[in-house]
Design a protein around this motif. Structure first.
Motif, PDB file in Angstrom:
ATOM      1  N   ILE A  47       0.906  -1.284   0.037  1.00  0.00           N
ATOM      2  CA  ILE A  47       0.063  -0.132  -0.134  1.00  0.00           C
ATOM      3  C   ILE A  47       0.667   1.267   0.100  1.00  0.00           C
ATOM      4  CG2 ILE A  47      -1.991  -1.030   1.243  1.00  0.00           C
ATOM      5  CD1 ILE A  47      -0.937   0.426   3.873  1.00  0.00           C
ATOM      6  N   ALA A  48       0.207   2.568  -0.194  1.00  0.00           N
ATOM      7  CA  ALA A  48       1.093   3.696  -0.007  1.00  0.00           C
ATOM      8  C   ALA A  48       0.898   4.034   1.206  1.00  0.00           C
ATOM      9  CB  ALA A  48       0.460   4.564  -1.159  1.00  0.00           C
ATOM     10  N   GLY A  49       1.867   4.488   1.830  1.00  0.00           N
ATOM     11  CA  GLY A  49       2.280   4.958   3.087  1.00  0.00           C
ATOM     12  C   GLY A  49       3.494   5.002   3.624  1.00  0.00           C
ATOM     13  N   VAL A  60       6.609  -3.171   7.711  1.00  0.00           N
ATOM     14  CA  VAL A  60       5.223  -2.704   7.860  1.00  0.00           C
ATOM     15  C   VAL A  60       5.118  -1.346   7.306  1.00  0.00           C
ATOM     16  CG1 VAL A  60       3.581  -1.945   9.734  1.00  0.00           C
ATOM     17  CG2 VAL A  60       5.026  -3.958  10.348  1.00  0.00           C
ATOM     18  N   VAL A  61       3.959  -1.280   6.621  1.00  0.00           N
ATOM     19  CA  VAL A  61       3.691  -0.095   5.862  1.00  0.00           C
ATOM     20  C   VAL A  61       2.364   0.490   6.386  1.00  0.00           C
ATOM     21  CG1 VAL A  61       3.343   1.284   3.826  1.00  0.00           C
ATOM     22  CG2 VAL A  61       5.020  -0.515   3.873  1.00  0.00           C
ATOM     23  N   VAL A  62       2.171   1.897   6.830  1.00  0.00           N
ATOM     24  CA  VAL A  62       1.125   2.173   7.308  1.00  0.00           C
ATOM     25  C   VAL A  62       0.429   3.364   6.385  1.00  0.00           C
ATOM     26  CG1 VAL A  62      -0.194   3.583   9.202  1.00  0.00           C
ATOM     27  CG2 VAL A  62       1.448   1.620   9.603  1.00  0.00           C
ATOM     28  N   GLY A  63      -0.856   3.260   5.972  1.00  0.00           N
ATOM     29  CA  GLY A  63      -1.328   4.220   4.967  1.00  0.00           C
ATOM     30  C   GLY A  63      -1.917   5.552   5.718  1.00  0.00           C
ATOM     31  N   ASP A  64      -2.080   6.225   4.952  1.00  0.00           N
ATOM     32  CA  ASP A  64      -2.549   7.655   5.573  1.00  0.00           C
ATOM     33  C   ASP A  64      -3.970   7.495   6.341  1.00  0.00           C
ATOM     34  OD1 ASP A  64      -0.585   9.067   4.588  1.00  0.00           O
ATOM     35  OD2 ASP A  64      -1.630   9.886   2.731  1.00  0.00           O
ATOM     36  N   ASP A  93      10.596   6.174   5.579  1.00  0.00           N
ATOM     37  CA  ASP A  93      10.185   6.654   4.270  1.00  0.00           C
ATOM     38  C   ASP A  93       8.838   6.377   3.858  1.00  0.00           C
ATOM     39  OD1 ASP A  93      13.197   6.770   3.978  1.00  0.00           O
ATOM     40  OD2 ASP A  93      13.206   5.202   2.637  1.00  0.00           O
ATOM     41  N   ARG A  94       8.479   7.408   3.151  1.00  0.00           N
ATOM     42  CA  ARG A  94       7.157   7.283   2.415  1.00  0.00           C
ATOM     43  C   ARG A  94       7.248   6.378   1.159  1.00  0.00           C
ATOM     44  NH1 ARG A  94       2.795   9.259   4.656  1.00  0.00           N
ATOM     45  NH2 ARG A  94       1.743   9.388   2.750  1.00  0.00           N
ATOM     46  N   VAL A  95       6.409   5.469   1.020  1.00  0.00           N
ATOM     47  CA  VAL A  95       6.196   4.809  -0.138  1.00  0.00           C
ATOM     48  C   VAL A  95       5.140   4.787  -0.969  1.00  0.00           C
ATOM     49  CG1 VAL A  95       8.546   3.295   0.459  1.00  0.00           C
ATOM     50  CG2 VAL A  95       5.751   2.692   1.053  1.00  0.00           C
ATOM     51  N   ARG A  96       5.398   4.731  -2.333  1.00  0.00           N
ATOM     52  CA  ARG A  96       3.873   4.410  -3.019  1.00  0.00           C
ATOM     53  C   ARG A  96       3.687   3.152  -3.283  1.00  0.00           C
ATOM     54  NH1 ARG A  96       7.947   4.609  -6.240  1.00  0.00           N
ATOM     55  NH2 ARG A  96       8.228   3.506  -8.195  1.00  0.00           N
TER      56      ARG A  96
END
Length: 148
Positions: A47-49, A60-64, A93-96
């Motif tokens: 996901i983006a976040g 772990v990526v956390v979205g907006d 880092d922010r990732v798409r």
């Protein structure tokens, strides 16, 4: 609704197929798992976040919207202490969605006697909130499931 993308290509096999009871029993959370294609490649952001946790073998990526997705590259791979993994992004880092995050080779993990199966977990998801779980062949970046 959040669409969670396949971080790796391979076969979507479900969490019950993960050879680790913590994942297969859903103790970490709801989601699915991918038996990855063997060979070198990169695992991508589902996901983006923002990357809130980054270990060589898991992230772990956390979205907006506050939804967090855990990607775990193989089982018992923490024991490798980063060997066989190369971070392409860093904690904070922010990732798409679809952006490469970790380079790895599932064949090397398997050759070392560990399962390369990758759990993809929607952290803190409630029962019934995941729909459209992919089954069978998936490519990197395909929709893996939707999170209501």
């Amino acid at each position: 609704m959040t669409t969670v993308l396949a971080p790796v290509g391979g076969e979507a096999v479900g969490l019950a197929a993960v050879p680790d009871p913590v994942f297969s029993a859903g103790m970490v959370g709801l989601g699915t798992a991918i038996d990855p294609l063997r060979g070198p490649g990169a695992a991508v952001a589902p996901i983006a976040g923002k990357i809130v946790k980054m270990h060589p073998h898991a992230y772990v990526v956390v979205g907006d919207d506050g939804k967090g997705v855990l990607v775990h590259l193989g089982i018992d791979t923490v024991q490798l202490r980063g060997e066989g993994f190369r971070a392409l992004a860093a904690e904070g880092d922010r990732v798409r969605a679809g952006q490469p995050v970790v380079a790895w080779d599932p064949a090397v993990i398997e050759a070392g006697g560990r399962s390369p199966v990758c759990p993809v977990v929607a952290l803190d998801a409630v029962s019934g909130s995941l729909t459209g779980l992919a089954v069978g062949d998936v490519r990197v970046g395909d929709a893996l499931f939707r999170w209501e």
